[in-house]
Design a protein around this motif. Sequence first.
Motif, PDB file in Angstrom:
ATOM      1  N   ARG A  26       0.971  -1.164  -0.004  1.00 21.90           N
ATOM      2  CA  ARG A  26       0.007   0.043   0.021  1.00 21.90           C
ATOM      3  C   ARG A  26       0.887   1.264  -0.081  1.00 21.90           C
ATOM      4  NH1 ARG A  26      -4.644   2.081  -1.125  1.00 21.90           N
ATOM      5  NH2 ARG A  26      -5.449   3.686   0.485  1.00 21.90           N
ATOM      6  N   THR A  28       0.639   5.463   0.490  1.00 25.83           N
ATOM      7  CA  THR A  28      -0.146   6.541   0.670  1.00 25.83           C
ATOM      8  C   THR A  28       0.494   8.010   0.614  1.00 25.83           C
ATOM      9  OG1 THR A  28       0.086   6.655   3.026  1.00 25.83           O
ATOM     10  CG2 THR A  28      -1.663   5.059   2.202  1.00 25.83           C
ATOM     11  N   ASP A 140      -3.405   7.607  -3.360  1.00 29.46           N
ATOM     12  CA  ASP A 140      -3.052   6.528  -2.718  1.00 29.46           C
ATOM     13  C   ASP A 140      -3.413   5.443  -3.774  1.00 29.46           C
ATOM     14  OD1 ASP A 140      -2.778   8.182  -0.673  1.00 29.46           O
ATOM     15  OD2 ASP A 140      -4.472   7.236   0.516  1.00 29.46           O
TER      16      ASP A 140
END
Length: 153
Positions: A26, A28, A140
């Motif tokens: 991930r 961000t 993101d």
Amino acid sequence: MTVGRLLGIARHDRPRGPMETVERVRVTRELGLAGDYRGAILPGKSGRRQISLIEAESWAAAMADLGADVPWQERRANLLVAGLRLPRQAGPIIAIGPSLRIEITCECDPCSRMEEMTSGLKAALLPDWRGGALGRVLADGEIAVGDEVRIET
């Protein structure tokens, strides 16, 4: 539109810490690449060095110049891309996967740490942004090795 592929993802959890490669992660605006110490934007900072990208072709050319075989992640870059030429100026947007957007902010100048790995590596990475590019996360996204990489602007 120029399209390439994401060949690798790497991170390190502390300065001079070992690089860890992962298959997916991930990313961000607040923290950059999850698990990478460099991604969080500190108070008063711009985040222009939040994430680093390097071209597989540039790394291979540097290795060929040196007659060396150092794994790409030892460059300490976060993302290894192939099949497209990264922009050589600040401003363009790189899209990876369905939603991640990264603004290129500057060249990732090779440092003396490269010389600690292989003699001559710093000089081999100096021409034509071979050391890669740095960027700021604009949107993101969850990314994985094999994702499409595009230059949007």
